[in-house]
Write a protein that holds these residues in place. Structure first.
Motif, PDB file in Angstrom:
ATOM      1  N   PHE A  70     -17.190   4.659 -23.567  1.00  0.00           N
ATOM      2  CA  PHE A  70     -18.454   4.850 -24.259  1.00  0.00           C
ATOM      3  C   PHE A  70     -18.640   6.332 -24.628  1.00  0.00           C
ATOM      4  N   THR A  71     -19.020   7.170 -23.689  1.00  0.00           N
ATOM      5  CA  THR A  71     -19.220   8.598 -23.953  1.00  0.00           C
ATOM      6  C   THR A  71     -18.323   9.421 -23.046  1.00  0.00           C
ATOM      7  N   TYR A  72     -17.748  10.495 -23.578  1.00  0.00           N
ATOM      8  CA  TYR A  72     -16.741  11.339 -22.924  1.00  0.00           C
ATOM      9  C   TYR A  72     -15.513  10.488 -22.604  1.00  0.00           C
ATOM     10  N   VAL A  73     -14.672  10.363 -23.598  1.00  0.00           N
ATOM     11  CA  VAL A  73     -13.469   9.540 -23.494  1.00  0.00           C
ATOM     12  C   VAL A  73     -12.265  10.411 -23.850  1.00  0.00           C
ATOM     13  N   GLY A  74     -11.217  10.358 -23.020  1.00  0.00           N
ATOM     14  CA  GLY A  74     -10.021  11.149 -23.287  1.00  0.00           C
ATOM     15  C   GLY A  74      -8.757  10.398 -22.943  1.00  0.00           C
ATOM     16  N   GLY A  75      -7.698  10.688 -23.657  1.00  0.00           N
ATOM     17  CA  GLY A  75      -6.415  10.055 -23.365  1.00  0.00           C
ATOM     18  C   GLY A  75      -5.901  10.408 -21.985  1.00  0.00           C
ATOM     19  N   VAL A  76      -6.100  11.659 -21.544  1.00  0.00           N
ATOM     20  CA  VAL A  76      -5.663  12.101 -20.219  1.00  0.00           C
ATOM     21  C   VAL A  76      -6.862  12.405 -19.331  1.00  0.00           C
ATOM     22  N   VAL A  77      -7.776  13.256 -19.792  1.00  0.00           N
ATOM     23  CA  VAL A  77      -8.964  13.654 -19.033  1.00  0.00           C
ATOM     24  C   VAL A  77     -10.201  13.436 -19.900  1.00  0.00           C
TER      25      VAL A  77
ATOM     26  N   ALA B 211     -10.415   5.108 -27.975  1.00  0.00           N
ATOM     27  CA  ALA B 211     -11.609   4.728 -28.735  1.00  0.00           C
ATOM     28  C   ALA B 211     -12.845   4.874 -27.864  1.00  0.00           C
ATOM     29  N   GLY B 212     -13.956   5.204 -28.494  1.00  0.00           N
ATOM     30  CA  GLY B 212     -15.219   5.320 -27.774  1.00  0.00           C
ATOM     31  C   GLY B 212     -16.366   5.443 -28.735  1.00  0.00           C
ATOM     32  N   SER B 213     -17.564   5.527 -28.186  1.00  0.00           N
ATOM     33  CA  SER B 213     -18.751   5.663 -29.022  1.00  0.00           C
ATOM     34  C   SER B 213     -19.087   7.111 -29.331  1.00  0.00           C
ATOM     35  N   ASN B 214     -18.787   8.038 -28.388  1.00  0.00           N
ATOM     36  CA  ASN B 214     -19.221   9.414 -28.564  1.00  0.00           C
ATOM     37  C   ASN B 214     -18.340  10.369 -27.762  1.00  0.00           C
ATOM     38  N   VAL B 215     -17.942  11.489 -28.344  1.00  0.00           N
ATOM     39  CA  VAL B 215     -17.131  12.541 -27.713  1.00  0.00           C
ATOM     40  C   VAL B 215     -15.798  11.953 -27.234  1.00  0.00           C
ATOM     41  N   VAL B 216     -14.907  11.724 -28.190  1.00  0.00           N
ATOM     42  CA  VAL B 216     -13.634  11.048 -27.940  1.00  0.00           C
ATOM     43  C   VAL B 216     -12.492  11.979 -28.356  1.00  0.00           C
ATOM     44  N   GLY B 217     -11.614  12.316 -27.408  1.00  0.00           N
ATOM     45  CA  GLY B 217     -10.501  13.205 -27.704  1.00  0.00           C
ATOM     46  C   GLY B 217      -9.166  12.587 -27.340  1.00  0.00           C
ATOM     47  N   GLY B 218      -8.148  12.895 -28.116  1.00  0.00           N
ATOM     48  CA  GLY B 218      -6.819  12.356 -27.846  1.00  0.00           C
ATOM     49  C   GLY B 218      -6.281  12.768 -26.489  1.00  0.00           C
TER      50      GLY B 218
ATOM     51  N   VAL C 229      -7.143  24.137 -22.121  1.00  0.00           N
ATOM     52  CA  VAL C 229      -6.221  23.056 -22.474  1.00  0.00           C
ATOM     53  C   VAL C 229      -5.032  23.723 -23.143  1.00  0.00           C
ATOM     54  N   LYS C 230      -3.835  23.590 -22.536  1.00  0.00           N
ATOM     55  CA  LYS C 230      -2.659  24.325 -23.008  1.00  0.00           C
ATOM     56  C   LYS C 230      -1.443  23.416 -23.110  1.00  0.00           C
ATOM     57  N   ASN C 231      -0.587  23.732 -24.081  1.00  0.00           N
ATOM     58  CA  ASN C 231       0.724  23.075 -24.209  1.00  0.00           C
ATOM     59  C   ASN C 231       0.620  21.556 -24.097  1.00  0.00           C
ATOM     60  N   SER C 232      -0.258  20.957 -24.869  1.00  0.00           N
ATOM     61  CA  SER C 232      -0.494  19.517 -24.796  1.00  0.00           C
ATOM     62  C   SER C 232      -0.533  18.911 -26.196  1.00  0.00           C
ATOM     63  N   TYR C 233      -0.333  17.601 -26.271  1.00  0.00           N
ATOM     64  CA  TYR C 233      -0.370  16.961 -27.587  1.00  0.00           C
ATOM     65  C   TYR C 233      -0.817  15.511 -27.491  1.00  0.00           C
ATOM     66  N   ASN C 234      -1.173  14.963 -28.653  1.00  0.00           N
ATOM     67  CA  ASN C 234      -1.600  13.570 -28.778  1.00  0.00           C
ATOM     68  C   ASN C 234      -0.908  12.928 -29.975  1.00  0.00           C
ATOM     69  N   THR C 235      -0.422  11.697 -29.794  1.00  0.00           N
ATOM     70  CA  THR C 235       0.097  10.919 -30.920  1.00  0.00           C
ATOM     71  C   THR C 235      -0.645   9.591 -31.084  1.00  0.00           C
ATOM     72  N   GLY C 236      -1.610   9.311 -30.206  1.00  0.00           N
ATOM     73  CA  GLY C 236      -2.384   8.081 -30.310  1.00  0.00           C
ATOM     74  C   GLY C 236      -3.488   8.201 -31.347  1.00  0.00           C
ATOM     75  N   VAL C 237      -3.888   7.089 -31.922  1.00  0.00           N
ATOM     76  CA  VAL C 237      -4.992   7.055 -32.891  1.00  0.00           C
ATOM     77  C   VAL C 237      -6.303   7.201 -32.132  1.00  0.00           C
TER      78      VAL C 237
END
Length: 181
Positions: A48-55, A73-80, A91-99
């Motif tokens: 829902f809110t504050y969604v992250g792929g790792v954290v 996926a989320g409703s608000n504040v969504v980061g890969g 946040v260092k030396n990191s990446y995202n390939t997900g939609v």
């Protein structure tokens, strides 16, 4: 999972995660005064809110050498990689390939607040149009957007030892996890 004054290293998740409130992530929902290193997520994350792929939410926390390949996926504040990084988080030396989909979403970090920073972080072209803070002054030209072939080279560019290698699917993987993925 929430962590306080902790060091989380060399871990990963392949699970599908669903949350219906605050703080949903592939690995760590909330990290306070902690270090998260050499971690990745392959599973889908939906919250829902504050969604992250790792954290989902980091405060006074370092997130380094992490990546996400699952859709987020989320409703608000969504980061890969991270939903929200605040209070001197890095946040260092990191990446995202997900939609990444939802309101206030971005390829790497959705919200970067209160003296927090991002360095050497990237997201795959086509996963989302903006890398950090939805096009704010932190990433005005979408400098984190890269092709697959560029990401591995860039991930190694600031490291003293080669921690990233091309995995079997061509995406960068941490050397310590090359056989796990």
């Amino acid at each position: 999972t929430s962590v306080y004054n902790s060091e989380i290293t060399n871990c990963y998740s392949e699970s599908v995660v669903f949350g219906n409130g605050l703080y949903t992530a592939g690995l760590i929902a909330e990290a306070y005064e902690s270090e998260v290193r050499n971690c990745y997520n392959l599973g889908k994350v939906n919250g829902f809110t504050y969604v992250g792929g790792v954290v989902a939410y980091g405060s006074y926390t370092t997130i380094e050498n992490c990546y996400n390949k699952g859709n987020v996926a989320g409703s608000n504040v969504v980061g890969g990689v991270v939903g929200r990084a605040t209070y001197s988080s890095e946040v260092k030396n990191s990446y995202n390939t997900g939609v990444v989909t939802g309101e206030k979403q971005s390829g790497v970090v959705s919200q970067l607040l209160r003296d927090s920073g991002v360095s050497n972080c990237y997201y795959l072209e086509g996963t989302y149009g903006v890398g950090i803070n939805k096009g704010s002054s932190t990433d005005p030209d979408n400098t984190g957007k890269r092709s697959l072939s560029e990401i591995t080279t860039l991930m190694n560019s600031t490291l003293t030892s080669p921690e990233w290698e091309a995995g079997p699917d061509g995406y960068p993987v941490l050397s310590c996890f090359k056989t796990a993925e």
